[in-house]
Write a protein that holds these residues in place. Structure first.
Motif, PDB file in Angstrom:
ATOM      1  N   ALA A 101       0.835  -1.204   0.000  1.00  0.00           N
ATOM      2  CA  ALA A 101       0.000   0.000   0.000  1.00  0.00           C
ATOM      3  C   ALA A 101       0.864   1.246   0.000  1.00  0.00           C
ATOM      4  CB  ALA A 101      -0.930   0.006   1.208  1.00  0.00           C
ATOM      5  N   HIS A 102       0.445   2.199  -0.804  1.00  0.00           N
ATOM      6  CA  HIS A 102       0.998   3.565  -0.758  1.00  0.00           C
ATOM      7  C   HIS A 102      -0.188   4.491  -0.520  1.00  0.00           C
ATOM      8  CE1 HIS A 102       3.159   7.234  -1.642  1.00  0.00           C
ATOM      9  NE2 HIS A 102       2.209   7.538  -2.515  1.00  0.00           N
ATOM     10  N   ILE A 103      -0.307   4.980   0.705  1.00  0.00           N
ATOM     11  CA  ILE A 103      -1.431   5.817   1.099  1.00  0.00           C
ATOM     12  C   ILE A 103      -0.866   7.127   1.655  1.00  0.00           C
ATOM     13  CG2 ILE A 103      -3.540   5.990   2.455  1.00  0.00           C
ATOM     14  CD1 ILE A 103      -3.665   3.588   0.659  1.00  0.00           C
ATOM     15  N   PRO A 104      -1.050   8.254   0.951  1.00  0.00           N
ATOM     16  CA  PRO A 104      -0.533   9.535   1.447  1.00  0.00           C
ATOM     17  C   PRO A 104      -1.263   9.981   2.716  1.00  0.00           C
ATOM     18  CG  PRO A 104      -1.099   9.669  -0.890  1.00  0.00           C
ATOM     19  CD  PRO A 104      -1.674   8.390  -0.362  1.00  0.00           C
ATOM     20  N   VAL A 107      -5.326  10.417   3.454  1.00  0.00           N
ATOM     21  CA  VAL A 107      -6.094   9.537   2.571  1.00  0.00           C
ATOM     22  C   VAL A 107      -6.358   8.237   3.325  1.00  0.00           C
ATOM     23  CG1 VAL A 107      -6.100   8.305   0.365  1.00  0.00           C
ATOM     24  CG2 VAL A 107      -5.075  10.592   0.527  1.00  0.00           C
ATOM     25  N   GLU A 108      -7.514   7.648   3.088  1.00  0.00           N
ATOM     26  CA  GLU A 108      -7.869   6.415   3.791  1.00  0.00           C
ATOM     27  C   GLU A 108      -8.188   5.309   2.806  1.00  0.00           C
ATOM     28  OE1 GLU A 108     -11.766   5.185   6.115  1.00  0.00           O
ATOM     29  OE2 GLU A 108     -10.478   6.398   7.403  1.00  0.00           O
ATOM     30  N   GLY A 109      -7.655   4.129   3.097  1.00  0.00           N
ATOM     31  CA  GLY A 109      -7.994   2.932   2.347  1.00  0.00           C
ATOM     32  C   GLY A 109      -8.676   1.932   3.265  1.00  0.00           C
ATOM     33  N   ILE A 128     -10.268  -4.215   7.547  1.00  0.00           N
ATOM     34  CA  ILE A 128      -9.002  -3.592   7.922  1.00  0.00           C
ATOM     35  C   ILE A 128      -8.967  -2.185   7.350  1.00  0.00           C
ATOM     36  CG2 ILE A 128      -7.749  -5.778   8.031  1.00  0.00           C
ATOM     37  CD1 ILE A 128      -6.388  -4.977   5.378  1.00  0.00           C
ATOM     38  N   THR A 129      -8.258  -1.293   8.043  1.00  0.00           N
ATOM     39  CA  THR A 129      -8.118   0.092   7.606  1.00  0.00           C
ATOM     40  C   THR A 129      -6.667   0.355   7.265  1.00  0.00           C
ATOM     41  OG1 THR A 129      -9.943   0.769   9.041  1.00  0.00           O
ATOM     42  CG2 THR A 129      -8.451   2.496   8.292  1.00  0.00           C
ATOM     43  N   LEU A 130      -6.459   1.040   6.145  1.00  0.00           N
ATOM     44  CA  LEU A 130      -5.112   1.408   5.699  1.00  0.00           C
ATOM     45  C   LEU A 130      -5.047   2.936   5.614  1.00  0.00           C
ATOM     46  CD1 LEU A 130      -4.921  -1.298   2.930  1.00  0.00           C
ATOM     47  CD2 LEU A 130      -3.389  -1.205   4.885  1.00  0.00           C
ATOM     48  N   ASP A 131      -4.825   3.583   6.757  1.00  0.00           N
ATOM     49  CA  ASP A 131      -4.762   5.042   6.790  1.00  0.00           C
ATOM     50  C   ASP A 131      -3.387   5.523   6.349  1.00  0.00           C
ATOM     51  OD1 ASP A 131      -7.342   5.346   7.724  1.00  0.00           O
ATOM     52  OD2 ASP A 131      -6.737   5.205   9.819  1.00  0.00           O
ATOM     53  N   GLY A 132      -3.370   6.719   5.712  1.00  0.00           N
ATOM     54  CA  GLY A 132      -2.087   7.349   5.394  1.00  0.00           C
ATOM     55  C   GLY A 132      -1.519   8.028   6.638  1.00  0.00           C
ATOM     56  N   GLU A 133      -0.253   8.127   6.720  1.00  0.00           N
ATOM     57  CA  GLU A 133       0.722   7.923   5.664  1.00  0.00           C
ATOM     58  C   GLU A 133       1.308   6.524   5.784  1.00  0.00           C
ATOM     59  OE1 GLU A 133       4.775  10.111   4.104  1.00  0.00           O
ATOM     60  OE2 GLU A 133       3.572  11.085   5.601  1.00  0.00           O
ATOM     61  N   CYS A 165     -11.644  -3.867  -1.711  1.00  0.00           N
ATOM     62  CA  CYS A 165     -10.745  -2.830  -1.230  1.00  0.00           C
ATOM     63  C   CYS A 165     -11.079  -1.534  -1.958  1.00  0.00           C
ATOM     64  CB  CYS A 165      -9.281  -3.189  -1.480  1.00  0.00           C
ATOM     65  SG  CYS A 165      -8.655  -4.581  -0.516  1.00  0.00           S
ATOM     66  N   TRP A 166     -10.975  -0.430  -1.254  1.00  0.00           N
ATOM     67  CA  TRP A 166     -11.230   0.861  -1.870  1.00  0.00           C
ATOM     68  C   TRP A 166     -10.389   1.934  -1.193  1.00  0.00           C
ATOM     69  CZ3 TRP A 166     -14.612  -1.815   1.163  1.00  0.00           C
ATOM     70  CH2 TRP A 166     -15.034  -1.223   2.361  1.00  0.00           C
ATOM     71  N   ILE A 167     -10.187   3.027  -1.919  1.00  0.00           N
ATOM     72  CA  ILE A 167      -9.467   4.197  -1.422  1.00  0.00           C
ATOM     73  C   ILE A 167     -10.408   5.384  -1.573  1.00  0.00           C
ATOM     74  CG2 ILE A 167      -7.453   5.693  -1.686  1.00  0.00           C
ATOM     75  CD1 ILE A 167      -6.022   3.290  -3.017  1.00  0.00           C
ATOM     76  N   SER A 168     -10.473   6.239  -0.550  1.00  0.00           N
ATOM     77  CA  SER A 168     -11.333   7.415  -0.640  1.00  0.00           C
ATOM     78  C   SER A 168     -10.904   8.261  -1.834  1.00  0.00           C
ATOM     79  CB  SER A 168     -11.258   8.220   0.656  1.00  0.00           C
ATOM     80  OG  SER A 168      -9.916   8.527   0.983  1.00  0.00           O
ATOM     81  N   PRO A 169     -11.858   8.754  -2.621  1.00  0.00           N
ATOM     82  CA  PRO A 169     -11.504   9.519  -3.830  1.00  0.00           C
ATOM     83  C   PRO A 169     -10.595  10.696  -3.514  1.00  0.00           C
ATOM     84  CG  PRO A 169     -13.849   9.029  -3.789  1.00  0.00           C
ATOM     85  CD  PRO A 169     -13.305   8.611  -2.459  1.00  0.00           C
ATOM     86  N   THR A 170      -9.535  10.819  -4.280  1.00  0.00           N
ATOM     87  CA  THR A 170      -8.552  11.873  -4.064  1.00  0.00           C
ATOM     88  C   THR A 170      -7.749  12.078  -5.340  1.00  0.00           C
ATOM     89  OG1 THR A 170      -6.618  12.539  -2.756  1.00  0.00           O
ATOM     90  CG2 THR A 170      -6.893  10.196  -3.156  1.00  0.00           C
TER      91      THR A 170
END
Length: 196
Positions: A101-104, A107-109, A128-133, A165-170
């Motif tokens: 994962a690359h999450i700035p 940004v939330e995945g 599961i949550t994949l929060d940035g950074e 799996c999804w990433i908040s639009p950004t």
């Protein structure tokens, strides 16, 4: 799609769980979804025969310039036909997901694994949550929100799994994808058995 079957399954579980039936076979697998094109998924029963390993080789969720809404969310639904000795039922115990994962920052995945049995009224969800950074390999585990068991009274079950799996639009570049070392996104599903 390929699948591997092992025999002589033994599982130590919790509470009312018991040793698994002597025989367990995967007799069929079907795959559907934007995250698993034909030929990009495989299923094995893990060493020790206490878990299923699902490996997805083309699972990529991304955001950023020149991406579309269909890039921000992916799913993969697997349907497994299982056969085992009569007098048993099983449920999922926990899941572990491994990938890259690359999450700035900001940004939330999210990833969610949902399991159910065809004909059963309820399903188990693991999130599961994949929060940035975040930038690199991840290996995260989850427990179910609800335990659901395969039906009693037979020696087969149709086991459904849906990975989303999804990433908040950004406009920032973000990614949830296969691990760069293994070239797979892997979901390990621990199983527990009990007598009917």
């Amino acid at each position: 799609m390929r699948f591997t079957t092992f025999l002589s399954v033994i599982s130590a579980g919790l509470g009312t769980a018991t040793a698994a039936p002597r025989n367990l076979r995967v007799t069929g697998v079907s795959v559907l979804g934007s995250g698993c094109p034909y030929g990009s998924a495989d299923v094995t029963i893990a060493e020790g025969n206490t878990a299923l390993d699902i490996r997805l080789s083309e699972y990529v969720v991304r955001t950023g310039p020149n991406t579309m809404a269909s890039d921000w969310r992916k799913n993969c639904k697997l349907t497994l036909n299982l056969e085992y000795d009569a007098g048993f039922q099983f449920s999922t115990l926990n899941t572990a997901m491994t990938g890259f994962a690359h999450i700035p920052s900001g940004v939330e995945g999210q990833c969610q694994n949902t399991f159910d049995f065809t004909g059963a009224p309820s399903q188990a969800k693991y999130g599961i949550t994949l929060d940035g950074e975040r930038d690199g390999r991840f290996s995260l585990s989850a427990d179910p929100d609800l335990v659901t068991w395969s039906p009693c009274g037979g020696s087969t079950a149709i086991f459904n799994m849906n990975t989303q799996c999804w990433i908040s639009p950004t406009e920032k570049q973000a990614l949830i994808a296969v691990d760069r070392i293994s070239s797979k996104l892997t979901i390990r599903v621990a199983l527990q058995w009990r007598n009917c």
